[in-house]
Design an enzyme around this catalytic site. Structure first.
Site, mmCIF file in Angstrom:
data_model
loop_
_atom_site.group_PDB
_atom_site.id
_atom_site.type_symbol
_atom_site.label_atom_id
_atom_site.label_comp_id
_atom_site.label_asym_id
_atom_site.label_seq_id
_atom_site.Cartn_x
_atom_site.Cartn_y
_atom_site.Cartn_z
ATOM 1 N N LEU A 56 6.743 5.093 -6.627
ATOM 2 C CA LEU A 56 6.941 3.700 -7.035
ATOM 3 C C LEU A 56 5.829 3.179 -7.651
ATOM 4 C CD1 LEU A 56 8.666 2.699 -3.668
ATOM 5 C CD2 LEU A 56 9.753 2.834 -6.051
ATOM 6 N N SER A 79 5.753 2.298 5.247
ATOM 7 C CA SER A 79 6.435 1.395 6.339
ATOM 8 C C SER A 79 5.645 1.070 7.341
ATOM 9 C CB SER A 79 7.862 2.280 6.654
ATOM 10 O OG SER A 79 7.622 3.466 7.061
ATOM 11 N N TYR A 140 0.309 -4.305 5.997
ATOM 12 C CA TYR A 140 1.933 -4.063 5.819
ATOM 13 C C TYR A 140 2.577 -5.461 5.666
ATOM 14 C CZ TYR A 140 6.580 -2.689 6.708
ATOM 15 O OH TYR A 140 7.801 -2.613 6.857
ATOM 16 N N LYS A 144 4.768 -7.205 2.417
ATOM 17 C CA LYS A 144 6.153 -7.745 2.505
ATOM 18 C C LYS A 144 6.197 -9.173 1.929
ATOM 19 C CE LYS A 144 7.904 -3.872 3.342
ATOM 20 N NZ LYS A 144 9.061 -2.990 2.518
ATOM 21 N N ARG A 178 9.477 -5.160 23.659
ATOM 22 C CA ARG A 178 9.504 -5.963 22.626
ATOM 23 C C ARG A 178 10.727 -5.902 21.744
ATOM 24 N NH1 ARG A 178 8.129 -4.687 17.494
ATOM 25 N NH2 ARG A 178 7.807 -6.305 16.033
#
Length: 268
Positions: A56, A79, A140, A144, A178
């Site tokens: 990518l 991820s 991370y 996003k 969680r």
């Protein structure tokens, strides 16, 4: 699902954990499912599949990858939490390359795998909607946030519509306390993607990706037009999860919505 599938759909990140699930679940959505990842994919391309290895971070390669597709399901990239330098290429340059290629090739619909880590520094006793200011908990999560901004810009400037799914915890079952709040079943994830692909006039919609769990931190009222109605619930697994030793009350997994991501690193 609509009876008129796409001619060709692109799924990036097809060798990843969710990518492997979606490879099997999305076959009926298009005449051809184009699968891409930087990592080797197995098995080899089957009927109505195309398998393409793509970095990518390589703008030219992404441009070639996107040519001829009708819509993109962008699950590619790093991820989990890493050093910023490791996230920069696949997650930040990568999402820009995907949208630029979509613009050049006339692709008008993208599903973007965003994350709950865009808002991970909210505490677990807070309930928020998609209009709440973002509070990323990690490099991370920061990447996003950038991806959501790219999606917003490309809609405002070029009319490319996106549904950004702030995925909670999508696993076969919740693994800790969680996740009883953040769990997203595979079936509900596929429903979100379906609604994102086929709902008209989504503009740039942000939707929280969680199942119908008893305790929820996220309000999806601003994505009601998608018609997403989760079918599964983490309650099925509550007894097994609560049988595990409980973390301390000040453990990050019990304090922040993003859990342990809020204290990962630093990376030297």
């Amino acid at each position: 699902m609509t009876t008129t599938p796409f001619n060709r759909l692109l799924l990036t990140g097809a060798a990843g954990g969710l990518g492997k699930v979606l490879r099997e679940r999305l076959k009926g959505y298009a005449e051809v499912l184009r699968l891409s990842d930087i990592s080797p994919m197995a098995p080899a391309a089957g009927p109505h599949e195309e398998v393409i290895t793509c970095d990518l971070a390589d703008k030219a390669a992404v441009h070639t990858l996107v040519e001829g597709v009708d819509a993109i399901i962008h699950f590619g990239g790093v991820s989990t939490e890493h050093a910023f330098e490791e996230i920069l290429g696949p997650n930040i340059c990568g999402v820009f390359h995907v949208y630029e290629a979509a613009r050049k090739h006339g692709v008008k619909r993208i599903i973007f795998a965003s994350s709950n880590h865009t808002i991970g520094f909210y505490r677990q006793d807070e309930r928020i909607d998609a209009h709440a200011p973002r509070r990323p908990d990690s490099y991370y999560g920061l990447s996003k946030c950038y991806g959501e901004d790219v999606a917003s810009f490309y809609f405002d400037r070029y009319g490319i519509e996106t549904v950004s799914i702030r995925i909670g915890s999508s696993f076969p079952q919740p693994q800790n306390l969680r996740m009883l709040c953040t769990w997203l079943s595979y079936d509900d994830l596929v429903q979100l993607i379906e609604r994102g692909l086929f709902t008209p006039g989504v503009g740039h919609t942000i939707v929280y990706g969680a199942s119908d769990n008893r305790t929820v931190w996220w309000d999806n009222r601003h994505a009601a037009h998608l018609g997403y109605v989760p079918k599964d619930s983490s309650e099925t697994f509550r007894a097994a999860v609560e049988a595990q030793p409980a973390p301390a009350a000040d453990d990050p997994s019990m304090v922040y919505q993003g859990g342990a991501f809020a204290v990962a690193g630093p990376f030297n």
